[in-house]
Design a protein around this motif. Structure first.
Motif, PDB file in Angstrom:
ATOM      1  N   ASN A   9      14.604   1.806 119.048  1.00 55.60           N
ATOM      2  CA  ASN A   9      15.751   1.854 118.145  1.00 55.60           C
ATOM      3  C   ASN A   9      17.064   1.934 118.917  1.00 55.60           C
ATOM      4  O   ASN A   9      17.178   2.649 119.916  1.00 55.60           O
ATOM      5  CB  ASN A   9      15.638   3.083 117.239  1.00 55.60           C
ATOM      6  N   TYR A  10      18.051   1.186 118.430  1.00 51.57           N
ATOM      7  CA  TYR A  10      19.419   1.372 118.920  1.00 51.57           C
ATOM      8  C   TYR A  10      20.369   1.414 117.724  1.00 51.57           C
ATOM      9  O   TYR A  10      20.685   0.397 117.120  1.00 51.57           O
ATOM     10  CB  TYR A  10      19.840   0.259 119.882  1.00 51.57           C
ATOM     11  N   GLN A  11      20.758   2.597 117.332  1.00 48.66           N
ATOM     12  CA  GLN A  11      21.795   2.839 116.331  1.00 48.66           C
ATOM     13  C   GLN A  11      21.540   2.183 114.967  1.00 48.66           C
ATOM     14  O   GLN A  11      22.475   1.763 114.287  1.00 48.66           O
ATOM     15  CB  GLN A  11      23.175   2.451 116.882  1.00 48.66           C
ATOM     16  N   THR A  12      20.266   2.137 114.584  1.00 45.70           N
ATOM     17  CA  THR A  12      19.929   1.683 113.227  1.00 45.70           C
ATOM     18  C   THR A  12      18.952   2.691 112.604  1.00 45.70           C
ATOM     19  O   THR A  12      17.820   2.345 112.253  1.00 45.70           O
ATOM     20  CB  THR A  12      19.296   0.277 113.241  1.00 45.70           C
ATOM     21  N   PRO A  13      19.379   3.952 112.458  1.00 42.71           N
ATOM     22  CA  PRO A  13      18.458   4.977 111.971  1.00 42.71           C
ATOM     23  C   PRO A  13      17.931   4.696 110.569  1.00 42.71           C
ATOM     24  O   PRO A  13      16.790   5.052 110.247  1.00 42.71           O
ATOM     25  CB  PRO A  13      19.299   6.260 112.005  1.00 42.71           C
ATOM     26  N   PRO A  28      -2.206   6.134 109.314  1.00 50.52           N
ATOM     27  CA  PRO A  28      -1.841   7.551 109.425  1.00 50.52           C
ATOM     28  C   PRO A  28      -2.242   8.209 110.739  1.00 50.52           C
ATOM     29  O   PRO A  28      -1.678   9.250 111.090  1.00 50.52           O
ATOM     30  CB  PRO A  28      -2.559   8.198 108.238  1.00 50.52           C
ATOM     31  N   GLU A  29      -3.202   7.626 111.476  1.00 49.65           N
ATOM     32  CA  GLU A  29      -3.665   8.284 112.701  1.00 49.65           C
ATOM     33  C   GLU A  29      -3.411   7.467 113.956  1.00 49.65           C
ATOM     34  O   GLU A  29      -3.782   7.893 115.048  1.00 49.65           O
ATOM     35  CB  GLU A  29      -5.169   8.589 112.571  1.00 49.65           C
ATOM     36  N   GLN A  30      -2.787   6.314 113.825  1.00 51.33           N
ATOM     37  CA  GLN A  30      -2.540   5.460 114.983  1.00 51.33           C
ATOM     38  C   GLN A  30      -1.406   6.021 115.849  1.00 51.33           C
ATOM     39  O   GLN A  30      -0.331   6.340 115.325  1.00 51.33           O
ATOM     40  CB  GLN A  30      -2.181   4.053 114.503  1.00 51.33           C
ATOM     41  N   PRO A  31      -1.612   6.199 117.167  1.00 58.12           N
ATOM     42  CA  PRO A  31      -0.538   6.707 118.032  1.00 58.12           C
ATOM     43  C   PRO A  31       0.737   5.882 117.909  1.00 58.12           C
ATOM     44  O   PRO A  31       0.698   4.648 117.983  1.00 58.12           O
ATOM     45  CB  PRO A  31      -1.137   6.597 119.437  1.00 58.12           C
ATOM     46  N   LEU A  32       1.852   6.582 117.716  1.00 60.90           N
ATOM     47  CA  LEU A  32       3.141   5.927 117.511  1.00 60.90           C
ATOM     48  C   LEU A  32       4.172   6.573 118.426  1.00 60.90           C
ATOM     49  O   LEU A  32       4.312   7.799 118.459  1.00 60.90           O
ATOM     50  CB  LEU A  32       3.564   6.083 116.045  1.00 60.90           C
ATOM     51  N   LEU A  33       4.888   5.747 119.176  1.00 59.91           N
ATOM     52  CA  LEU A  33       5.953   6.230 120.054  1.00 59.91           C
ATOM     53  C   LEU A  33       7.284   5.682 119.544  1.00 59.91           C
ATOM     54  O   LEU A  33       7.485   4.469 119.459  1.00 59.91           O
ATOM     55  CB  LEU A  33       5.719   5.755 121.490  1.00 59.91           C
ATOM     56  N   LEU A  34       8.199   6.589 119.195  1.00 58.92           N
ATOM     57  CA  LEU A  34       9.534   6.213 118.738  1.00 58.92           C
ATOM     58  C   LEU A  34      10.501   6.405 119.902  1.00 58.92           C
ATOM     59  O   LEU A  34      10.608   7.498 120.460  1.00 58.92           O
ATOM     60  CB  LEU A  34       9.956   7.082 117.552  1.00 58.92           C
ATOM     61  N   ASP A  48      13.615  13.021 116.193  1.00 59.85           N
ATOM     62  CA  ASP A  48      13.027  14.363 116.306  1.00 59.85           C
ATOM     63  C   ASP A  48      12.403  14.790 114.973  1.00 59.85           C
ATOM     64  O   ASP A  48      11.314  15.377 114.936  1.00 59.85           O
ATOM     65  CB  ASP A  48      14.089  15.376 116.723  1.00 59.85           C
ATOM     66  N   LYS A  49      13.099  14.512 113.891  1.00 60.97           N
ATOM     67  CA  LYS A  49      12.595  14.851 112.559  1.00 60.97           C
ATOM     68  C   LYS A  49      11.315  14.090 112.255  1.00 60.97           C
ATOM     69  O   LYS A  49      10.329  14.670 111.771  1.00 60.97           O
ATOM     70  CB  LYS A  49      13.659  14.527 111.511  1.00 60.97           C
ATOM     71  N   LEU A  50      11.302  12.795 112.551  1.00 63.72           N
ATOM     72  CA  LEU A  50      10.111  11.985 112.283  1.00 63.72           C
ATOM     73  C   LEU A  50       8.932  12.434 113.138  1.00 63.72           C
ATOM     74  O   LEU A  50       7.788  12.463 112.673  1.00 63.72           O
ATOM     75  CB  LEU A  50      10.417  10.502 112.554  1.00 63.72           C
ATOM     76  N   GLU A  51       9.215  12.810 114.379  1.00 64.11           N
ATOM     77  CA  GLU A  51       8.153  13.308 115.250  1.00 64.11           C
ATOM     78  C   GLU A  51       7.517  14.556 114.648  1.00 64.11           C
ATOM     79  O   GLU A  51       6.294  14.751 114.733  1.00 64.11           O
ATOM     80  CB  GLU A  51       8.698  13.606 116.646  1.00 64.11           C
ATOM     81  N   GLY A  52       8.332  15.399 114.037  1.00 68.37           N
ATOM     82  CA  GLY A  52       7.814  16.623 113.434  1.00 68.37           C
ATOM     83  C   GLY A  52       7.070  16.382 112.135  1.00 68.37           C
ATOM     84  O   GLY A  52       6.129  17.110 111.809  1.00 68.37           O
ATOM     85  N   GLU A  53       7.476  15.365 111.394  1.00 69.77           N
ATOM     86  CA  GLU A  53       6.885  15.125 110.078  1.00 69.77           C
ATOM     87  C   GLU A  53       5.687  14.180 110.099  1.00 69.77           C
ATOM     88  O   GLU A  53       4.760  14.331 109.282  1.00 69.77           O
ATOM     89  CB  GLU A  53       7.949  14.541 109.136  1.00 69.77           C
ATOM     90  N   THR A  57       2.704  11.209 116.247  1.00 73.13           N
ATOM     91  CA  THR A  57       3.942  10.519 116.588  1.00 73.13           C
ATOM     92  C   THR A  57       4.658  11.276 117.699  1.00 73.13           C
ATOM     93  O   THR A  57       4.811  12.487 117.637  1.00 73.13           O
ATOM     94  CB  THR A  57       4.865  10.422 115.358  1.00 73.13           C
ATOM     95  N   LYS A  58       5.079  10.542 118.724  1.00 76.87           N
ATOM     96  CA  LYS A  58       5.832  11.121 119.832  1.00 76.87           C
ATOM     97  C   LYS A  58       7.176  10.418 119.951  1.00 76.87           C
ATOM     98  O   LYS A  58       7.385   9.340 119.388  1.00 76.87           O
ATOM     99  CB  LYS A  58       5.041  11.004 121.139  1.00 76.87           C
ATOM    100  N   SER A  59       8.084  11.022 120.711  1.00 79.32           N
ATOM    101  CA  SER A  59       9.415  10.454 120.849  1.00 79.32           C
ATOM    102  C   SER A  59       9.826  10.367 122.307  1.00 79.32           C
ATOM    103  O   SER A  59       9.323  11.086 123.169  1.00 79.32           O
ATOM    104  CB  SER A  59      10.438  11.291 120.081  1.00 79.32           C
ATOM    105  N   LEU A  60      10.763   9.465 122.561  1.00 80.06           N
ATOM    106  CA  LEU A  60      11.355   9.310 123.883  1.00 80.06           C
ATOM    107  C   LEU A  60      12.821   8.959 123.673  1.00 80.06           C
ATOM    108  O   LEU A  60      13.138   8.056 122.902  1.00 80.06           O
ATOM    109  CB  LEU A  60      10.653   8.199 124.662  1.00 80.06           C
ATOM    110  N   THR A  61      13.720   9.668 124.347  1.00 78.85           N
ATOM    111  CA  THR A  61      15.147   9.400 124.227  1.00 78.85           C
ATOM    112  C   THR A  61      15.691   8.949 125.576  1.00 78.85           C
ATOM    113  O   THR A  61      15.582   9.673 126.568  1.00 78.85           O
ATOM    114  CB  THR A  61      15.910  10.658 123.761  1.00 78.85           C
TER     115      THR A  61
END
Length: 213
Positions: A9-13, A28-34, A48-53, A57-61
């Motif tokens: 993602n780049y500035q299109t939340p 629902p169970e497939q590994p997802l990296l945002l 961060d919110k999506l990672e928690g919900e 799902t994991k995140s990288l900034t």
């Protein structure tokens, strides 16, 4: 399935949230990296919110925008351990499941490097019947081990161009799959807002392509 799905993602939340939640609804169970690619808006906090919900799902900034192709390259080389990777653009909406299973089955075959929507482009990355086959990046499924043997994805309107050109030379296969039957791509969701950031070279390539050069 040994697959990691990656959304950059780049500035299109607003688009990212639809892409992430619609994908998670069908897998629902497939590994997802945002991945946030240096956004200056509220994208990082949304991720961060999506990672928690969202489960699995994991995140990288990333601190700055390194552009889409280089971000794909960075992720493939440093943040993925699965056999296969599925890149999904932030301006997509997933409608039904079943595609990952089928794409993995196709990619299991010897010599298959990537699976997805195949088009033919010229040396500058523009559509051309006499060019080389590439798979569109908005929904690109690939076998990670082959990527390491090929030129990296680059900052370009068609970031896979050199990678796929070399793949053809090595005899690796790009297999078509009707991914648009499962996922709707809104097209240019980020580019229409922020462009490609290609500068003078991008304008020159566009002009020369119009001239047929």
């Amino acid at each position: 399935m040994d697959i990691t799905t990656v959304i950059i993602n780049y500035q299109t939340p607003d688009l990212l949230e639809v892409a992430a939640r619609s994908f998670r609804n069908v897998y629902p169970e497939q590994p997802l990296l945002l991945v946030d690619n240096g956004s200056k808006d509220y994208s990082p906090s949304l991720i961060d919110k999506l990672e928690g919900e969202l489960p699995h799902t994991k995140s990288l900034t990333l601190e700055k925008n390194i552009y889409h192709g280089p971000a794909m390259d960075l992720i493939l080389k440093n943040y993925i351990s699965s056999k296969f990777v599925f890149f999904l653009d932030s301006d997509t909406e997933t409608h039904k499941k079943g595609f990952l299973e089928q794409m993995q089955d196709i990619a299991q075959n010897n010599g298959v490097y990537a699976v997805g929507e195949v088009i033919t482009v010229n040396e500058r990355g523009f559509k051309n019947e006499d060019g080389i086959e590439v798979i569109l990046t908005p929904y690109l499924f690939l076998k990670r081990k082959y990527y390491a043997e090929l030129p990296p994805f680059i900052h370009h309107g068609q970031p896979t161009i050199h990678n796929f050109k070399e793949a053809h030379k090595k005899g690796l296969k790009l297999e078509p799959f009707p991914i648009s039957d499962y996922i709707h791509h809104h097209w240019r969701g980020t580019a229409d807002r922020f462009g490609y950031g290609l500068g003078l070279k991008g304008k020159l390539d566009f002009f020369l392509n119009k001239l047929g050069l």
